[in-house]
Design a protein around this motif. Structure first.
Motif, short mmCIF file in Angstrom:
data_model
loop_
_atom_site.label_atom_id
_atom_site.label_comp_id
_atom_site.label_asym_id
_atom_site.label_seq_id
_atom_site.Cartn_x
_atom_site.Cartn_y
_atom_site.Cartn_z
N GLY A 147 -70.22 -31.89 -13.64
CA GLY A 147 -70.79 -32.81 -14.60
C GLY A 147 -69.82 -33.16 -15.72
N LEU A 148 -69.08 -32.17 -16.20
CA LEU A 148 -68.08 -32.43 -17.24
C LEU A 148 -66.97 -33.33 -16.73
N PHE A 149 -66.58 -33.14 -15.48
CA PHE A 149 -65.53 -34.00 -14.90
C PHE A 149 -66.02 -35.44 -14.82
N ILE A 150 -67.27 -35.64 -14.44
CA ILE A 150 -67.83 -36.99 -14.37
C ILE A 150 -67.96 -37.58 -15.78
N LEU A 151 -68.42 -36.78 -16.73
CA LEU A 151 -68.63 -37.28 -18.09
C LEU A 151 -67.32 -37.58 -18.82
N PHE A 152 -66.37 -36.67 -18.73
CA PHE A 152 -65.16 -36.79 -19.53
C PHE A 152 -63.91 -37.09 -18.70
N GLY A 153 -64.09 -37.51 -17.46
CA GLY A 153 -62.96 -37.82 -16.59
C GLY A 153 -62.12 -38.98 -17.09
N ASP A 154 -62.72 -39.86 -17.87
CA ASP A 154 -61.98 -41.00 -18.42
C ASP A 154 -60.88 -40.56 -19.38
N PHE A 155 -60.98 -39.36 -19.90
CA PHE A 155 -60.00 -38.87 -20.86
C PHE A 155 -58.77 -38.25 -20.19
N LEU A 156 -58.81 -38.07 -18.87
CA LEU A 156 -57.70 -37.41 -18.18
C LEU A 156 -56.39 -38.18 -18.33
N VAL A 157 -56.47 -39.50 -18.29
CA VAL A 157 -55.27 -40.32 -18.45
C VAL A 157 -54.69 -40.15 -19.85
N THR A 158 -55.56 -40.12 -20.86
CA THR A 158 -55.11 -39.92 -22.23
C THR A 158 -54.45 -38.56 -22.41
N ILE A 159 -55.05 -37.53 -21.82
CA ILE A 159 -54.47 -36.19 -21.89
C ILE A 159 -53.13 -36.16 -21.16
N GLY A 160 -53.06 -36.87 -20.04
CA GLY A 160 -51.81 -36.94 -19.29
C GLY A 160 -50.70 -37.62 -20.08
N GLN A 161 -51.03 -38.66 -20.81
CA GLN A 161 -50.03 -39.33 -21.64
C GLN A 161 -49.54 -38.42 -22.74
N PHE A 162 -50.42 -37.63 -23.30
CA PHE A 162 -50.02 -36.66 -24.31
C PHE A 162 -49.15 -35.57 -23.70
N ALA A 163 -49.54 -35.09 -22.51
CA ALA A 163 -48.80 -34.00 -21.84
C ALA A 163 -47.42 -34.44 -21.37
N ALA A 164 -47.20 -35.73 -21.22
CA ALA A 164 -45.90 -36.21 -20.75
C ALA A 164 -44.77 -35.85 -21.71
#
Length: 106
Positions: free
Chosen positions: A62-79
Motif C-alpha cells: 500500500g505504501l508503494f502504491i501511495l508514495f511510489g510517485d516520490f521514487l523518481v524524486t528520491i532517485g534524483q537526490f540519490a544521484a
C-alpha cells in the motif's frame, strides 16, 4: 520495530500534522490512490489484530502504491551520492515504472 502498533498511528498523526487534515484526507481519498489506501489500512488492521508479518507486507504494498510517485524524486537526490548514486537512481526509476511526480500530495 516495524511491527510496533503505535508506530503506524504516530505516522498517520505526523503526516496529518505536517500537511494538514484536509490535504491528508484528499491525498488518501484520491481515486487513483484508493487501492493503496485500502491495502495500507488493511495492513494496519492486520498488525493490530496480531498478524504482523502479513500486515506488514500488505502495508508495504500500500505504501508503494501511495508514495511510489516520490521514487523518481528520491532517485534524483540519490544521484549526488558518490559511486553508488547513479545505480540507486536507475533502480528507483525502474521501480517507479515511468511515474514522474504526476500528483504530489502537497
Amino acid at each position: 520495530m516495524f511491527f510496533d502498533r503505535s508506530l503506524y498511528i504516530l505516522f498517520l498523526i505526523g503526516l496529518t500534522l505536517i500537511i494538514g487534515l484536509e490535504k491528508t484526507i484528499a491525498f488518501f481519498s484520491r481515486r487513483q490512490k484508493l487501492k493503496g489506501t485500502a491495502a495500507f489500512t488493511l495492513g494496519i488492521l492486520l498488525i493490530l489484530f496480531r498478524w504482523p508479518l502479513t500486515g506488514f507486507l500488505i502495508e508495504l504494498y500500500g505504501l508503494f502504491i501511495l508514495f511510489g510517485d516520490f521514487l523518481v524524486t528520491i532517485g534524483q537526490f540519490a544521484a549526488n551520492i558518490p559511486v553508488v548514486g547513479p545505480v540507486i537512481q536507475r533502480v528507483l526509476e525502474t521501480l517507479a515504472g515511468g511515474r514522474r511526480n504526476a500528483e504530489l500530495p502537497v
